[in-house]
Design a protein around this motif. Sequence first.
Motif, PDB file in Angstrom:
ATOM      1  N   VAL A 141       0.818  -1.212   0.000  1.00 55.51           N
ATOM      2  CA  VAL A 141       0.000   0.000   0.000  1.00 55.51           C
ATOM      3  C   VAL A 141       0.850   1.259   0.000  1.00 55.51           C
ATOM      4  CG1 VAL A 141      -1.774   1.298   1.225  1.00 55.51           C
ATOM      5  CG2 VAL A 141      -1.786  -1.202   1.315  1.00 55.51           C
ATOM      6  N   ARG A 142       0.564   2.142  -0.922  1.00 51.07           N
ATOM      7  CA  ARG A 142       1.114   3.489  -0.845  1.00 51.07           C
ATOM      8  C   ARG A 142      -0.043   4.465  -0.789  1.00 51.07           C
ATOM      9  NH1 ARG A 142       5.852   6.657  -3.790  1.00 51.07           N
ATOM     10  NH2 ARG A 142       6.914   5.288  -2.347  1.00 51.07           N
ATOM     11  N   HIS A 143       0.061   5.411   0.137  1.00 51.49           N
ATOM     12  CA  HIS A 143      -1.040   6.335   0.343  1.00 51.49           C
ATOM     13  C   HIS A 143      -0.494   7.660   0.867  1.00 51.49           C
ATOM     14  CE1 HIS A 143      -4.917   7.891   1.689  1.00 51.49           C
ATOM     15  NE2 HIS A 143      -5.504   6.887   1.058  1.00 51.49           N
ATOM     16  N   ASN A 155       3.799  -1.470   3.952  1.00 50.24           N
ATOM     17  CA  ASN A 155       3.708  -0.036   3.753  1.00 50.24           C
ATOM     18  C   ASN A 155       4.747   0.383   2.707  1.00 50.24           C
ATOM     19  OD1 ASN A 155       3.535   2.699   3.903  1.00 50.24           O
ATOM     20  ND2 ASN A 155       4.208   2.873   6.045  1.00 50.24           N
ATOM     21  N   ALA A 156       4.262   0.868   1.569  1.00 44.30           N
ATOM     22  CA  ALA A 156       5.174   1.331   0.516  1.00 44.30           C
ATOM     23  C   ALA A 156       5.263   2.851   0.525  1.00 44.30           C
ATOM     24  CB  ALA A 156       4.705   0.822  -0.836  1.00 44.30           C
ATOM     25  N   GLY A 157       5.029   3.440   1.689  1.00 42.82           N
ATOM     26  CA  GLY A 157       5.082   4.888   1.827  1.00 42.82           C
ATOM     27  C   GLY A 157       3.725   5.426   2.234  1.00 42.82           C
ATOM     28  N   GLU A 160       6.305   6.836   7.118  1.00 44.94           N
ATOM     29  CA  GLU A 160       7.419   5.908   6.932  1.00 44.94           C
ATOM     30  C   GLU A 160       7.427   5.304   5.529  1.00 44.94           C
ATOM     31  OE1 GLU A 160       9.593   3.563   9.141  1.00 44.94           O
ATOM     32  OE2 GLU A 160       8.859   4.013  11.159  1.00 44.94           O
ATOM     33  N   HIS A 161       8.573   4.786   5.158  1.00 44.89           N
ATOM     34  CA  HIS A 161       8.752   4.069   3.902  1.00 44.89           C
ATOM     35  C   HIS A 161       9.750   2.949   4.216  1.00 44.89           C
ATOM     36  CE1 HIS A 161       9.008   2.995  -0.154  1.00 44.89           C
ATOM     37  NE2 HIS A 161       9.456   4.103  -0.709  1.00 44.89           N
ATOM     38  N   PRO A 162       9.266   1.930   4.929  1.00 45.89           N
ATOM     39  CA  PRO A 162      10.211   0.957   5.509  1.00 45.89           C
ATOM     40  C   PRO A 162      11.060   0.195   4.496  1.00 45.89           C
ATOM     41  CG  PRO A 162       7.910   0.274   5.869  1.00 45.89           C
ATOM     42  CD  PRO A 162       7.881   1.680   5.372  1.00 45.89           C
ATOM     43  N   THR A 163      10.498  -0.168   3.331  1.00 41.84           N
ATOM     44  CA  THR A 163      11.343  -0.942   2.407  1.00 41.84           C
ATOM     45  C   THR A 163      12.473  -0.080   1.835  1.00 41.84           C
ATOM     46  OG1 THR A 163       9.825  -0.577   0.536  1.00 41.84           O
ATOM     47  CG2 THR A 163       9.568  -2.635   1.777  1.00 41.84           C
TER      48      THR A 163
END
Lengths: 186, 317
Positions: B111-113, B132-134, B139-142
């Motif tokens: 998910v990016r949101h 979480n893709a941002g 956060e943007h953990p990857t």
Amino acid sequence: MAGNDYILLDADAAHRGLRRVAGEIAERGRGVAGLAIVGIRRGGEPLAMRLADLVADLEGVRPPVGSLDITLYRDDAATALPSPRIGPSRIPFSVEGRRIVLVDDVLFTGRTIRAAVDALLDYGRPRRIELAVLVDRGGRELPIQPDYVVRTVGLPDGALVEVAERDGGFVATVSGAAAPAKEAGA
Amino acid sequence: MSERARFDERHLLAIEGLRKDSILAVLDAAEPFFDVSRRSVRKVPTLRGKTVINLFYEASTRTRTSFELAGKRLSADVVNISVSTSSAVKGETLLDTVKNLEAMQPDVLVVRHAASGAAAFIAARTRAAVVNAGDGTHEHPTQALLDAFTIRRAKGRIEGLEVAICGDVLHSRVARSNVALLTTLGAKVRFAGPRTLLPPGLEALGAKVYDRLEPALEGADVVMMLRVQRERLGGSFLPSTREYGRIFGLNEARLALAKPDAIVMHPGPMNRGVEIDPAVADGPRSVILDQVEAGVAVRMAVLWLLAAEPSERVPSA
């Protein structure tokens, strides 16, 4: 496990068996042209090295050796890995057109070998793939047969075969099964 | 490398609060996936039969492509859903979308949101594992994980390294995730940026904070430049791109202040000539494209670790 462990193969017997297998590998291929030996991590890795040394003793040429981690190719890879540890695969040669001998310590269900064949084919298209194992304990769940075996033994499913590097060679120990009255020779 | 680390997470929503073991498990698992992407057959059958849905409410070519390739190289079925940023997204709408996707039995939702907390909101309402893709400025953990992977490959370690994070720290989810990860792994972080773009409380994280680039670069092992978000320019935060580049742009003269073997990173997309000079971006110390390559491997590791978990997931809300 205590009580009924027994040694299936001692270092000396394993060494003689591996020397015979090295000879068979050279014989079947009429030499070692195009040969490579690939150990399945982790039990097959040291055995592959040893086989390559023994082939070199016989033929004067040491075939290249690789190692293969099959974790990602297991048929239960997506469901049964609570604490995965994947190791590196090292195939430092082109597998294209080669004759490859896969090496593992113990052959049981055959699922590891199925995975290893799939993994190897993702590196290219070998001319043929053969299989060498130290111990074939029976209990296959897939139609897979070894080409070279040091020792064949029929064991119940609950038994465990462990191969360790000891006494300057390889020692195979069986636990969870009574010592055999007879073993089938390889 | 490290002892065998155990990944014990249902979702990957943030680096903050993530156990060190889980971080190391991702970094270690990414190593063989990195090799997979360099073979002639860049695919393994590991996630055959699993479904990954990339749900992107914000445009992002790089991250979406990276997740898509990661899923495909694991043999998962990957579906991309891009939702227009212009449509006002209300909580109810988001929830409806999630419920509908849920009915299609995905194993992982990426998910990016634009809203901070969106991934956690979804994670609480689905059986799927959520990555979480941002999310907004949270956060943007990857990204932090792939940065750590890149640093570890270049430097052989992370512990004890001096890492300078420079630019718009205030709005950067990349910076937030990176501080959490780098300090967990024992690196020392310093920040540099215009005062208006440095959030308060950075010192409390044990970081040094500078309002000029030069002192932050001195002796740094890693220089991480953040993207200037153009929408912030011209307003009250920054005067102009030209002005910003003159004061906070990384050029070769300034990079000379860092250690001779320092590496230069940027999460992309770059504003060449603004926060980073082309000579540096394309120079020998830049690992910017290594970051992109590492991104696929790290995301493969994350998808695998999440999808390989026992699938008995129950919604917690």
